[in-house]
Enzyme design. Sequence first.
Site, PDB file in Angstrom:
ATOM      1  CB  SER A  38      23.623 -66.129   0.808  1.00 38.19           C
ATOM      2  OG  SER A  38      22.438 -66.914   0.842  1.00 38.19           O
TER       3      SER A  38
ATOM      4  CG  ASN B   1      19.782 -64.352  13.066  1.00 42.59           C
ATOM      5  OD1 ASN B   1      19.394 -64.937  14.067  1.00 42.59           O
ATOM      6  ND2 ASN B   1      18.968 -64.005  12.077  1.00 42.59           N
TER       7      ASN B   1
ATOM      8  CG  HIS C 148      15.219 -62.159  10.405  1.00 45.49           C
ATOM      9  ND1 HIS C 148      14.651 -63.071   9.549  1.00 45.49           N
ATOM     10  CD2 HIS C 148      16.545 -62.202  10.182  1.00 45.49           C
ATOM     11  CE1 HIS C 148      15.611 -63.653   8.838  1.00 45.49           C
ATOM     12  NE2 HIS C 148      16.770 -63.135   9.205  1.00 45.49           N
TER      13      HIS C 148
ATOM     14  CE  LYS D 151      18.577 -66.772   9.910  1.00 42.73           C
ATOM     15  NZ  LYS D 151      18.170 -66.885   8.513  1.00 42.73           N
TER      16      LYS D 151
ATOM     17  N   GLY E 254      19.553 -67.595   3.224  1.00 41.88           N
ATOM     18  CA  GLY E 254      19.640 -69.050   3.280  1.00 41.88           C
ATOM     19  C   GLY E 254      19.605 -69.730   1.923  1.00 41.88           C
TER      20      GLY E 254
ATOM     21  CD  GLU F 270      14.595 -66.648   8.843  1.00 38.32           C
ATOM     22  OE1 GLU F 270      14.937 -66.723  10.033  1.00 38.32           O
ATOM     23  OE2 GLU F 270      15.388 -66.874   7.897  1.00 38.32           O
TER      24      GLU F 270
ATOM     25  CD  GLU G 264      19.130 -60.267   7.175  1.00 39.46           C
ATOM     26  OE1 GLU G 264      20.216 -60.810   7.354  1.00 39.46           O
ATOM     27  OE2 GLU G 264      18.067 -60.691   7.662  1.00 39.46           O
TER      28      GLU G 264
HETATM   29  P1  PGA Z   1      21.850 -66.457   5.974  1.00 40.09           P
HETATM   30  O1  PGA Z   1      20.818 -65.667   6.926  1.00 40.09           O
HETATM   31  O2  PGA Z   1      23.220 -65.860   6.233  1.00 40.09           O
HETATM   32  O3  PGA Z   1      21.761 -67.896   6.411  1.00 40.09           O
HETATM   33  O4  PGA Z   1      21.406 -66.240   4.572  1.00 40.09           O
HETATM   34  C1  PGA Z   1      20.952 -64.294   7.155  1.00 40.09           C
HETATM   35  C2  PGA Z   1      19.849 -63.828   8.062  1.00 40.09           C
HETATM   36  O5  PGA Z   1      18.715 -64.284   7.902  1.00 40.09           O
HETATM   37  O6  PGA Z   1      20.064 -62.984   8.961  1.00 40.09           O
END
Ligand code: PGA
Length: 248
Positions: A210, A9, A94, A11, A170, A96, A164
């Site tokens: 992460s 992903n 997601h 983003k 992140g 976000e 998640e």
């Molecule tokens: P990350 O994000 O691996 O940077 O923690 C995962 C995600 O949001 O899909």
Amino acid sequence: MRKKLIAGNWKMNGDIAMAGTLSAAVVDGMPAEGVEVVLCPPFTALSTVAKILKGTKIALGGQDCHSAASGAHTGDIAANMLVNLGCRYVILGHSERRANHNESDADVRAKAAAAHAASLVAIICVGESEVQRDAGRAAVTVAKQIRGSVPDDSTAANTVIAYEPIWAIGTGRTPTQAQIAEIHDEMRRTIGERWSREVAESMRLLYGGSVNAENAAEILAIDGVDGALVGGASLKADSFLAIVKSCH
Ligand code: PGA
């Protein structure tokens, strides 16, 4: 036997040049078998990445779609538009997007139904906040999100669910192996109750938050974890390929 799936992903990162270089490097380093990979670049890079993935085993995915097939929705993208660019997958719900765009479980469910109607595989994201985890409500939160966000027509072929935890995205923090295993068990139980035991046993459930080259092997070895949704570590070919290879 559920084949492992590693989804990158990206983003809101990368320009056309970076998308071309990164996807070409992933193609070059992709193992011959044993794992499925999907790259989800920003909308603007989809056609560039589609050209590079053409004829390879690596699939293309979008990061969102609208619930309608077309119409007056300025700035939005329909599921069929993703298919038109060569996508087979779309990430939906997601955290976000749930946070930044106020997407509810019902919104995510409508988008997933639209994705299914367009023959896309929906990667539906669920996961608790830190407050919910600390209150001992991680499992119930995830079960509720699954019941609310995953449409009735879902099958193991058209749906993947990614666990998640919001506090792990992140941040460099991950749940313990036992915590991931517990939530994945709960997810499979919820899916079994709502659909059937067969669907629960064959649907792929990913972990995301992460995941990196160092912790991937440990996370991917957890019983019931069928792959990973990778954010930050998917932006470098070396770390992403190390995660892909951890499936072996
Ligand atoms: P990350 O994000 O691996 O940077 O923690 C995962 C995600 O949001 O899909």
